[in-house]
Design a protein around this motif. Structure first.
Motif, PDB file in Angstrom:
ATOM      1  N   ASP A  54       0.832  -1.206   0.000  1.00 62.73           N
ATOM      2  CA  ASP A  54       0.000   0.000   0.000  1.00 62.73           C
ATOM      3  C   ASP A  54       0.868   1.258   0.000  1.00 62.73           C
ATOM      4  O   ASP A  54       0.559   2.230  -0.687  1.00 62.73           O
ATOM      5  CB  ASP A  54      -0.939   0.010   1.210  1.00 62.73           C
ATOM      6  CG  ASP A  54      -1.991  -1.077   1.157  1.00 62.73           C
ATOM      7  OD1 ASP A  54      -2.367  -1.490   0.039  1.00 62.73           O
ATOM      8  OD2 ASP A  54      -2.436  -1.513   2.239  1.00 62.73           O
ATOM      9  N   PHE A  55       1.945   1.242   0.770  1.00 58.44           N
ATOM     10  CA  PHE A  55       2.855   2.389   0.792  1.00 58.44           C
ATOM     11  C   PHE A  55       3.607   2.505  -0.528  1.00 58.44           C
ATOM     12  O   PHE A  55       3.788   3.591  -1.054  1.00 58.44           O
ATOM     13  CB  PHE A  55       3.853   2.278   1.954  1.00 58.44           C
ATOM     14  CG  PHE A  55       3.263   2.651   3.270  1.00 58.44           C
ATOM     15  CD1 PHE A  55       3.123   3.981   3.631  1.00 58.44           C
ATOM     16  CD2 PHE A  55       2.831   1.683   4.155  1.00 58.44           C
ATOM     17  CE1 PHE A  55       2.573   4.342   4.847  1.00 58.44           C
ATOM     18  CE2 PHE A  55       2.277   2.027   5.373  1.00 58.44           C
ATOM     19  CZ  PHE A  55       2.142   3.358   5.728  1.00 58.44           C
ATOM     20  N   ILE A  56       4.033   1.372  -1.051  1.00 56.35           N
ATOM     21  CA  ILE A  56       4.797   1.380  -2.299  1.00 56.35           C
ATOM     22  C   ILE A  56       3.951   1.911  -3.452  1.00 56.35           C
ATOM     23  O   ILE A  56       4.439   2.645  -4.307  1.00 56.35           O
ATOM     24  CB  ILE A  56       5.350  -0.033  -2.592  1.00 56.35           C
ATOM     25  CG1 ILE A  56       6.424  -0.374  -1.550  1.00 56.35           C
ATOM     26  CG2 ILE A  56       5.894  -0.139  -4.007  1.00 56.35           C
ATOM     27  CD1 ILE A  56       6.869  -1.823  -1.548  1.00 56.35           C
ATOM     28  N   ARG A  57       2.675   1.576  -3.456  1.00 57.69           N
ATOM     29  CA  ARG A  57       1.773   2.056  -4.510  1.00 57.69           C
ATOM     30  C   ARG A  57       1.371   3.506  -4.316  1.00 57.69           C
ATOM     31  O   ARG A  57       0.761   4.106  -5.189  1.00 57.69           O
ATOM     32  CB  ARG A  57       0.532   1.173  -4.561  1.00 57.69           C
ATOM     33  CG  ARG A  57       0.824  -0.191  -5.114  1.00 57.69           C
ATOM     34  CD  ARG A  57      -0.448  -0.965  -5.326  1.00 57.69           C
ATOM     35  NE  ARG A  57      -0.134  -2.279  -5.878  1.00 57.69           N
ATOM     36  CZ  ARG A  57      -0.778  -3.380  -5.577  1.00 57.69           C
ATOM     37  NH1 ARG A  57      -1.801  -3.347  -4.739  1.00 57.69           N
ATOM     38  NH2 ARG A  57      -0.436  -4.524  -6.113  1.00 57.69           N
ATOM     39  N   GLY A  58       1.686   4.069  -3.166  1.00 59.22           N
ATOM     40  CA  GLY A  58       1.397   5.479  -2.917  1.00 59.22           C
ATOM     41  C   GLY A  58      -0.070   5.778  -2.692  1.00 59.22           C
ATOM     42  O   GLY A  58      -0.531   6.877  -3.003  1.00 59.22           O
ATOM     43  N   LYS A  59      -0.785   4.829  -2.155  1.00 59.61           N
ATOM     44  CA  LYS A  59      -2.206   5.054  -1.882  1.00 59.61           C
ATOM     45  C   LYS A  59      -2.367   6.171  -0.858  1.00 59.61           C
ATOM     46  O   LYS A  59      -1.501   6.402  -0.025  1.00 59.61           O
ATOM     47  CB  LYS A  59      -2.857   3.770  -1.377  1.00 59.61           C
ATOM     48  CG  LYS A  59      -2.937   2.679  -2.417  1.00 59.61           C
ATOM     49  CD  LYS A  59      -3.706   1.496  -1.876  1.00 59.61           C
ATOM     50  CE  LYS A  59      -3.850   0.429  -2.939  1.00 59.61           C
ATOM     51  NZ  LYS A  59      -4.616  -0.719  -2.433  1.00 59.61           N
ATOM     52  N   GLN A  60      -3.473   6.862  -0.955  1.00 51.74           N
ATOM     53  CA  GLN A  60      -3.766   7.979  -0.048  1.00 51.74           C
ATOM     54  C   GLN A  60      -5.033   7.689   0.749  1.00 51.74           C
ATOM     55  O   GLN A  60      -5.913   8.520   0.851  1.00 51.74           O
ATOM     56  CB  GLN A  60      -3.942   9.270  -0.864  1.00 51.74           C
ATOM     57  CG  GLN A  60      -2.721   9.698  -1.624  1.00 51.74           C
ATOM     58  CD  GLN A  60      -1.619  10.158  -0.697  1.00 51.74           C
ATOM     59  OE1 GLN A  60      -1.878  10.795   0.320  1.00 51.74           O
ATOM     60  NE2 GLN A  60      -0.395   9.825  -1.043  1.00 51.74           N
ATOM     61  N   GLU A  61      -5.117   6.516   1.309  1.00 46.94           N
ATOM     62  CA  GLU A  61      -6.320   6.111   2.030  1.00 46.94           C
ATOM     63  C   GLU A  61      -6.217   6.460   3.510  1.00 46.94           C
ATOM     64  O   GLU A  61      -5.129   6.678   4.043  1.00 46.94           O
ATOM     65  CB  GLU A  61      -6.537   4.611   1.846  1.00 46.94           C
ATOM     66  CG  GLU A  61      -6.784   4.239   0.400  1.00 46.94           C
ATOM     67  CD  GLU A  61      -6.914   2.740   0.182  1.00 46.94           C
ATOM     68  OE1 GLU A  61      -6.807   1.986   1.156  1.00 46.94           O
ATOM     69  OE2 GLU A  61      -7.128   2.358  -0.976  1.00 46.94           O
ATOM     70  N   LYS A  62      -7.390   6.474   4.146  1.00 47.54           N
ATOM     71  CA  LYS A  62      -7.446   6.852   5.556  1.00 47.54           C
ATOM     72  C   LYS A  62      -6.629   5.914   6.436  1.00 47.54           C
ATOM     73  O   LYS A  62      -5.957   6.367   7.362  1.00 47.54           O
ATOM     74  CB  LYS A  62      -8.898   6.876   6.032  1.00 47.54           C
ATOM     75  CG  LYS A  62      -9.033   7.327   7.476  1.00 47.54           C
ATOM     76  CD  LYS A  62     -10.446   7.217   7.976  1.00 47.54           C
ATOM     77  CE  LYS A  62     -10.616   7.664   9.405  1.00 47.54           C
ATOM     78  NZ  LYS A  62      -9.653   7.191  10.351  1.00 47.54           N
ATOM     79  N   ASN A  63      -6.637   4.625   6.146  1.00 45.48           N
ATOM     80  CA  ASN A  63      -5.913   3.700   7.017  1.00 45.48           C
ATOM     81  C   ASN A  63      -4.398   3.933   6.951  1.00 45.48           C
ATOM     82  O   ASN A  63      -3.704   3.734   7.938  1.00 45.48           O
ATOM     83  CB  ASN A  63      -6.282   2.248   6.744  1.00 45.48           C
ATOM     84  CG  ASN A  63      -6.103   1.836   5.315  1.00 45.48           C
ATOM     85  OD1 ASN A  63      -5.873   2.662   4.436  1.00 45.48           O
ATOM     86  ND2 ASN A  63      -6.236   0.548   5.058  1.00 45.48           N
TER      87      ASN A  63
END
Length: 83
Positions: A54-63
């Protein structure tokens, strides 16, 4: 470093160093993620259902923001100990 020999000063310096280390790790997260590396505590990531990917993909989610908040809160706790 300054010749101060005081257990309270040593204790404060220890907490300042821990807070600085945590903040440095957080600030470097985008840099490391771009290089497919994550150096955040996995127990906190797992608590929020976040994977390294999730960090590697650069997601910007609340979790993900919750993970960062929890880790930053630890740095804040160390600063409060110093004060």
């Amino acid at each position: 470093i300054l010749g101060v020999r005081d257990v309270h000063a040593d204790h404060a310096a220890s907490h300042i160093g821990k807070a600085q280390g945590i903040v440095t790790c957080l600030r470097a997260t985008p840099y490391h993620s771009a290089r497919h590396k994550v150096f955040l505590p996995m127990d906190i990531c797992m608590l929020h259902g976040v994977s390294q990917e999730d960090f590697i993909r650069g997601k910007q989610e609340k979790n993900l923001r919750d993970v960062i908040y929890d880790i930053a809160s630890q740095a804040h706790i160390h600063l409060e100990h110093v004060r």
